[in-house]
Motif scaffolding. Structure first.
Motif, PDB file in Angstrom:
ATOM      1  N   PHE A   1       3.729   0.499   2.573  1.00  0.00           N
ATOM      2  CA  PHE A   1       4.001  -0.219   3.281  1.00  0.00           C
ATOM      3  C   PHE A   1       3.444  -1.869   2.878  1.00  0.00           C
ATOM      4  CE2 PHE A   1       3.361   2.109   7.002  1.00  0.00           C
ATOM      5  CZ  PHE A   1       2.337   3.354   7.146  1.00  0.00           C
TER       6      PHE A   1
ATOM      7  N   GLN B   1      -4.250   9.019   2.751  1.00  0.00           N
ATOM      8  CA  GLN B   1      -5.052   8.121   1.708  1.00  0.00           C
ATOM      9  C   GLN B   1      -4.644   7.128   1.664  1.00  0.00           C
ATOM     10  OE1 GLN B   1      -8.780   8.064   1.131  1.00  0.00           O
ATOM     11  NE2 GLN B   1      -8.393   6.171   0.968  1.00  0.00           N
ATOM     12  N   MET B   2      -5.399   5.732   1.987  1.00  0.00           N
ATOM     13  CA  MET B   2      -4.252   3.949   2.009  1.00  0.00           C
ATOM     14  C   MET B   2      -4.767   3.813   0.325  1.00  0.00           C
ATOM     15  SD  MET B   2      -2.410   4.072   4.219  1.00  0.00           S
ATOM     16  CE  MET B   2      -2.077   1.891   4.451  1.00  0.00           C
TER      17      MET B   2
ATOM     18  N   TYR C   1      -8.672   0.893  12.050  1.00  0.00           N
ATOM     19  CA  TYR C   1      -6.888   0.258  12.303  1.00  0.00           C
ATOM     20  C   TYR C   1      -6.434   1.881  13.534  1.00  0.00           C
ATOM     21  CZ  TYR C   1      -6.697  -3.742   8.609  1.00  0.00           C
ATOM     22  OH  TYR C   1      -6.519  -4.370   7.981  1.00  0.00           O
TER      23      TYR C   1
ATOM     24  N   LEU D   1      -4.986  -3.692  13.566  1.00  0.00           N
ATOM     25  CA  LEU D   1      -5.725  -3.997  13.605  1.00  0.00           C
ATOM     26  C   LEU D   1      -6.918  -3.449  14.845  1.00  0.00           C
ATOM     27  CD1 LEU D   1      -8.135  -4.441  11.658  1.00  0.00           C
ATOM     28  CD2 LEU D   1      -7.327  -6.862  12.487  1.00  0.00           C
TER      29      LEU D   1
ATOM     30  N   PHE E   1      -9.442   2.159   2.038  1.00  0.00           N
ATOM     31  CA  PHE E   1      -9.809   2.628   2.704  1.00  0.00           C
ATOM     32  C   PHE E   1     -10.617   3.900   3.397  1.00  0.00           C
ATOM     33  CE2 PHE E   1      -6.519   0.659   5.957  1.00  0.00           C
ATOM     34  CZ  PHE E   1      -6.321  -0.657   5.058  1.00  0.00           C
TER      35      PHE E   1
ATOM     36  N   TYR F   1       0.961  -1.162   0.452  1.00  0.00           N
ATOM     37  CA  TYR F   1      -0.146  -0.123  -0.185  1.00  0.00           C
ATOM     38  C   TYR F   1       0.891   0.954  -0.162  1.00  0.00           C
ATOM     39  CZ  TYR F   1      -4.507  -2.376   1.185  1.00  0.00           C
ATOM     40  OH  TYR F   1      -5.490  -2.696   0.835  1.00  0.00           O
TER      41      TYR F   1
ATOM     42  N   TYR G   1     -13.552  -2.246   8.629  1.00  0.00           N
ATOM     43  CA  TYR G   1     -12.371  -2.535   9.916  1.00  0.00           C
ATOM     44  C   TYR G   1     -12.230  -1.220  10.205  1.00  0.00           C
ATOM     45  CZ  TYR G   1     -11.614  -6.538   6.786  1.00  0.00           C
ATOM     46  OH  TYR G   1     -11.908  -7.851   6.177  1.00  0.00           O
TER      47      TYR G   1
ATOM     48  N   GLN H   1      -9.098  -4.466   0.259  1.00  0.00           N
ATOM     49  CA  GLN H   1      -9.753  -3.356   1.550  1.00  0.00           C
ATOM     50  C   GLN H   1      -8.972  -2.334   0.897  1.00  0.00           C
ATOM     51  OE1 GLN H   1      -8.564  -3.829   5.367  1.00  0.00           O
ATOM     52  NE2 GLN H   1      -8.311  -5.807   5.392  1.00  0.00           N
TER      53      GLN H   1
ATOM     54  N   PHE I   1       0.266  -5.150   8.815  1.00  0.00           N
ATOM     55  CA  PHE I   1       1.236  -4.114   7.934  1.00  0.00           C
ATOM     56  C   PHE I   1       2.558  -4.189   8.959  1.00  0.00           C
ATOM     57  CE2 PHE I   1      -1.585  -2.084   5.587  1.00  0.00           C
ATOM     58  CZ  PHE I   1      -3.329  -2.318   6.226  1.00  0.00           C
ATOM     59  N   GLY I   2       3.301  -3.865   7.866  1.00  0.00           N
ATOM     60  CA  GLY I   2       5.028  -3.535   8.823  1.00  0.00           C
ATOM     61  C   GLY I   2       4.867  -1.887   9.167  1.00  0.00           C
ATOM     62  N   LYS I   3       5.733  -1.414   9.033  1.00  0.00           N
ATOM     63  CA  LYS I   3       6.323   0.090  10.388  1.00  0.00           C
ATOM     64  C   LYS I   3       6.164   1.391   8.413  1.00  0.00           C
ATOM     65  CE  LYS I   3       7.468  -1.271  14.757  1.00  0.00           C
ATOM     66  NZ  LYS I   3       8.569  -1.420  15.491  1.00  0.00           N
TER      67      LYS I   3
ATOM     68  N   LEU J   1      -8.368   4.902  10.781  1.00  0.00           N
ATOM     69  CA  LEU J   1      -8.535   4.336   9.802  1.00  0.00           C
ATOM     70  C   LEU J   1      -9.630   3.862   9.517  1.00  0.00           C
ATOM     71  CD1 LEU J   1      -4.753   4.253   7.894  1.00  0.00           C
ATOM     72  CD2 LEU J   1      -6.795   5.925   6.466  1.00  0.00           C
TER      73      LEU J   1
ATOM     74  N   TYR K   1     -12.925  -5.782  13.222  1.00  0.00           N
ATOM     75  CA  TYR K   1     -13.331  -5.723  12.589  1.00  0.00           C
ATOM     76  C   TYR K   1     -14.882  -6.573  12.590  1.00  0.00           C
ATOM     77  CZ  TYR K   1     -11.308 -10.506  13.054  1.00  0.00           C
ATOM     78  OH  TYR K   1     -11.180 -11.788  12.843  1.00  0.00           O
TER      79      TYR K   1
ATOM     80  N   GLN L   1      -3.194   3.891  13.409  1.00  0.00           N
ATOM     81  CA  GLN L   1      -1.576   4.725  12.739  1.00  0.00           C
ATOM     82  C   GLN L   1      -1.062   5.540  13.522  1.00  0.00           C
ATOM     83  OE1 GLN L   1      -1.543   6.412   8.731  1.00  0.00           O
ATOM     84  NE2 GLN L   1       0.540   5.693   8.682  1.00  0.00           N
TER      85      GLN L   1
ATOM     86  N   PHE M   1      -3.933   8.744  14.354  1.00  0.00           N
ATOM     87  CA  PHE M   1      -4.396   8.525  13.140  1.00  0.00           C
ATOM     88  C   PHE M   1      -5.760   7.184  12.862  1.00  0.00           C
ATOM     89  CE2 PHE M   1      -6.078  10.469   9.193  1.00  0.00           C
ATOM     90  CZ  PHE M   1      -5.706  10.007   8.072  1.00  0.00           C
TER      91      PHE M   1
ATOM     92  N   GLN N   1       4.739   2.623  13.907  1.00  0.00           N
ATOM     93  CA  GLN N   1       4.248   1.896  13.823  1.00  0.00           C
ATOM     94  C   GLN N   1       3.063   1.550  13.043  1.00  0.00           C
ATOM     95  OE1 GLN N   1       4.010   0.239  17.058  1.00  0.00           O
ATOM     96  NE2 GLN N   1       6.329   1.594  17.765  1.00  0.00           N
ATOM     97  N   GLY N   2       3.207   2.153  11.815  1.00  0.00           N
ATOM     98  CA  GLY N   2       2.319   1.191  10.585  1.00  0.00           C
ATOM     99  C   GLY N   2       0.933   1.466  10.889  1.00  0.00           C
ATOM    100  N   LEU N   3       0.591   0.641  10.543  1.00  0.00           N
ATOM    101  CA  LEU N   3      -1.517   0.755  11.000  1.00  0.00           C
ATOM    102  C   LEU N   3      -1.561  -0.475  11.672  1.00  0.00           C
ATOM    103  CD1 LEU N   3      -1.559   1.894   8.528  1.00  0.00           C
ATOM    104  CD2 LEU N   3      -3.492   1.404   8.408  1.00  0.00           C
TER     105      LEU N   3
END
Lengths: 117, 113
Positions: free
Chosen positions: A91, A44-45, B35, B45, B104, A37, B33, B102, A107-109, B90, B48, B37, B88, B41-43
């Motif tokens: 990501f 916006q993803m 998430y 979960l 977003f 992503y 879902y 998915q 997800f990764g960071k 999402l 869901y 952020q 944040f 740290q990324g996203l």
């Protein structure tokens, strides 16, 4: 539990050149999906590309392609002919095929990609 | 246009207050879902839902609650029990099926003062 690791917090590339973003993951499952992503400054993803684990052929989408190495649990993203609009956070994400694939993404960071004009 | 809307875009609350984040989709998706952020740290979960009136905890559900009374809506409540709610958030949705991606929403930035 699955984990996704992106070892490059930041990458920089000259416009029009090629860059590869790394991703490794850990899972005991044999059937799963992998995704890249993109998150631009708007936050916006946007889905860039996806790969089914059962497919040996690497996925491609225009200038974006992946190198999927299932045995090594590696899923890198190659961006060819980099453009200024490619600048974003990228990501890597994993989704299990268990339960119909509706369990959510891991997800990764992220890797912050900078495009130098 | 089909899509996912989240409101508001920015939200400020005082510590100790519950707050509800809205998520609506008109994509006719079954699964939705939430998430979180954080920087670096990324996203992750939170919750869901695959079907109306049913939902599952994700990796970081503590201090959050959800409901799914309608297919189109999946609101998230950040309760006072959430120790560090500034983040944040999402929302996403997808059709059921392994190949479905998915989609977003634009996200909500929550700041607890």
């Amino acid at each position: 539990a699955q984990t996704v690791t992106q070892s490059q917090p930041e990458m920089s590339v000259q416009e029009a050149e090629t860059v590869t973003l790394s991703c490794t993951y850990d899972t005991s499952e044999s059937d799963y999906y992998l995704f890249w992503y993109k998150q631009p400054p708007s936050r916006q993803m946007i889905l860039v590309i996806r790969q089914e684990a059962y497919k040996q052929q690497n996925a491609t989408e225009n200038r974006f392609s992946v190198n999927f190495q299932k045995a090594a649990k590696s899923f890198s993203l190659k961006i060819s002919d980099s453009q200024l609009g490619d600048a974003a956070m990228y990501f890597c994400a994993y989704r299990s095929a268990r339960g119909g694939g509706a369990d959510g993404l891991t997800f990764g960071k992220g890797t912050h990609l900078i495009i130098q004009p | 246009d089909g899509g996912i809307t989240q409101s508001p875009k920015y939200l400020f609350r005082k510590e100790g207050q519950n707050v509800t984040l809205s998520c609506e989709q008109n994509l006719n998706h079954d699964a939705m879902y939430w998430y979180r952020q954080d920087p670096g740290q990324g996203l992750r979960l939170i919750y869901y839902s695959q079907i109306v009136n049913d939902f599952q905890k994700g990796d970081i559900a503590e201090g959050y609650s959800v409901s799914r009374e309608k297919k189109e809506s999946f609101p998230l409540t950040v309760t006072s029990a959430q120790k560090n709610p500034t983040a944040f958030y999402l929302c996403a949705s997808s059709g059921l099926g392994l190949y479905n991606e998915q989609f977003f929403g634009p996200g909500t930035r929550l700041t607890v003062l």
